[in-house]
Write an enzyme that holds these catalytic residues in place. Structure first.
Site, PDB file in Angstrom:
ATOM      1  N   LYS A   1      69.719  18.349  -2.962  1.00  0.00           N
ATOM      2  CA  LYS A   1      68.787  17.297  -3.396  1.00  0.00           C
ATOM      3  C   LYS A   1      67.485  17.917  -3.912  1.00  0.00           C
ATOM      4  O   LYS A   1      66.964  17.530  -4.955  1.00  0.00           O
ATOM      5  CB  LYS A   1      68.520  16.323  -2.236  1.00  0.00           C
ATOM      6  CG  LYS A   1      69.726  15.438  -1.912  1.00  0.00           C
ATOM      7  CD  LYS A   1      69.592  14.676  -0.595  1.00  0.00           C
ATOM      8  CE  LYS A   1      70.904  13.923  -0.298  1.00  0.00           C
ATOM      9  NZ  LYS A   1      70.925  13.204   0.985  1.00  0.00           N
TER      10      LYS A   1
ATOM     11  N   GLN B   1      67.578  12.650   6.476  1.00  0.00           N
ATOM     12  CA  GLN B   1      69.011  12.978   6.396  1.00  0.00           C
ATOM     13  C   GLN B   1      69.721  12.598   7.692  1.00  0.00           C
ATOM     14  O   GLN B   1      69.242  12.908   8.790  1.00  0.00           O
ATOM     15  CB  GLN B   1      69.169  14.487   6.091  1.00  0.00           C
ATOM     16  CG  GLN B   1      70.589  14.926   5.823  1.00  0.00           C
ATOM     17  CD  GLN B   1      71.174  14.372   4.509  1.00  0.00           C
ATOM     18  OE1 GLN B   1      70.438  14.005   3.598  1.00  0.00           O
ATOM     19  NE2 GLN B   1      72.486  14.319   4.421  1.00  0.00           N
TER      20      GLN B   1
ATOM     21  N   ASP C   1      67.276   5.875  -0.211  1.00  0.00           N
ATOM     22  CA  ASP C   1      68.650   5.920   0.281  1.00  0.00           C
ATOM     23  C   ASP C   1      69.265   4.520   0.300  1.00  0.00           C
ATOM     24  O   ASP C   1      70.486   4.385   0.421  1.00  0.00           O
ATOM     25  CB  ASP C   1      68.676   6.443   1.726  1.00  0.00           C
ATOM     26  CG  ASP C   1      69.126   7.887   1.824  1.00  0.00           C
ATOM     27  OD1 ASP C   1      69.882   8.322   0.944  1.00  0.00           O
ATOM     28  OD2 ASP C   1      68.716   8.550   2.793  1.00  0.00           O
TER      29      ASP C   1
END
Ligand code: GUN
Length: 292
Positions: free
Chosen positions: A52, A96, A119
């Site tokens: 990312k 995450q 997200d």
């Protein structure tokens, strides 16, 4: 059989985003800034977050990686989330997953500002998705939809079977593919660990999506001739022949299934790169939505 080349498609998306960012830079506008919080040293999570950050660098986004030990307290993590919510230089951020057991994942996700939740895991964004209202879509389902769109795969009226009902892939994807849009308008069956006659159900699928994290679970005898196969699995399995000692294996037995498929995603190089590309698209969108 045609491969759905997520690696190439994601590269194309990164080029498009890079052009947009360059244009913004020329006009003296802000560069998108993504922050990622990574807790612990899980190899899979670390490689995702690294990818990312790398994608940000390639496109010309700013990125900030924040790392903590597994021992970080829930309160300390929540404090950091509040700080990122309030930090005007950050357009979007992710924490995450999975998190260590002593940290409540729902509490953390709920604390992220919905406007920075790139997200798409916050209940507000999941609710907006269900109602087909604007918001951030979860990156993996959105990446799959984008791949289907860019390969012009017909979805309307098709029977789509999704194996796996996770909050971040199977469940949101079932909504996105069944709603009245293009891609969409599928008749969706969401199969899971309690599903009976799974093989018979999969054999009815025009589009079969596997998202259960079980290597090579989908065999050729579960697949209808000319079906579209999307493999979301990325399990690391030991492989002494590789220098790093492992390789990624999908949920679909590619060698066996691919001769029957009309389209199929490989692992790696299918859904994974598209997830990261969607996150980048969401980050640019976050900046634009927040009026910068
Ligand atoms: N863990 C596995 N996939 C994801 C993802 O898309 N976002 C975050 N934050 N964690 C993940």
């Amino acid at each position: 059989m045609q491969r759905l080349n997520g690696k190439e498609t994601a590269k194309q998306i990164r080029t498009e985003l890079k052009d947009k960012v360059n244009l913004r830079k020329q006009m003296g506008q802000k560069t998108p800034h993504l922050a990622a919080v990574l807790i612990g040293n899980d190899g899979g999570s670390l490689s995702y977050v690294t990818a990312k950050v790398k994608a940000c660098e390639e496109i010309g986004f700013e990125s900030t990686l924040i790392r903590y030990e597994d021992s970080i307290s829930e309160d300390a993590l929540l404090d950091k989330v509040h700080e990122l919510n309030d930090d005007e230089t950050i357009d979007g951020f992710i924490v995450q997953l999975p998190l260590p057991e002593h940290i409540n994942e729902i509490k953390v996700t709920d604390t992220i500002s919905p406007n920075k939740d790139v997200d798409g895991f916050h209940p507000m964004n999941l609710g907006n998705m269900m109602l087909n209202l604007p918001g951030f879509l979860p990156a993996t389902p959105a990446g799959i939809i984008e791949l289907i769109r860019r390969y012009n795969i017909e979805t309307s009226g098709k029977h789509c079977v999704i194996i796996g009902r996770s909050n971040i892939v199977g469940t949101p994807l079932s909504m996105m593919l069944s709603r009245n849009s293009n891609p969409g308008n599928c008749t969706v069956t969401l199969a899971h660990s309690r599903t009976k006659n799974l093989k018979e159900i999969c054999l009815q699928a025009d589009i079969l999506i596997a998202a259960i994290g079980k290597p090579n679970f989908v065999s050729a005898d579960m697949v209808k001739e000319n079906a579209v196969i999307i493999d979301v699995g990325t399990t690391r399995v030991d492989d002494a022949s590789r220098e790093r000692g492992w390789r990624l294996v999908g949920d679909v037995n590619f060698n066996e299934v691919s001769p029957k498929a009309s389209f199929i995603t490989p692992v790696p190089g299918g859904v994974g790169p598209m997830t990261i590309a969607s996150l980048m698209m969401n980050t640019l969108k976050a900046m634009e939505l927040n009026g910068k």
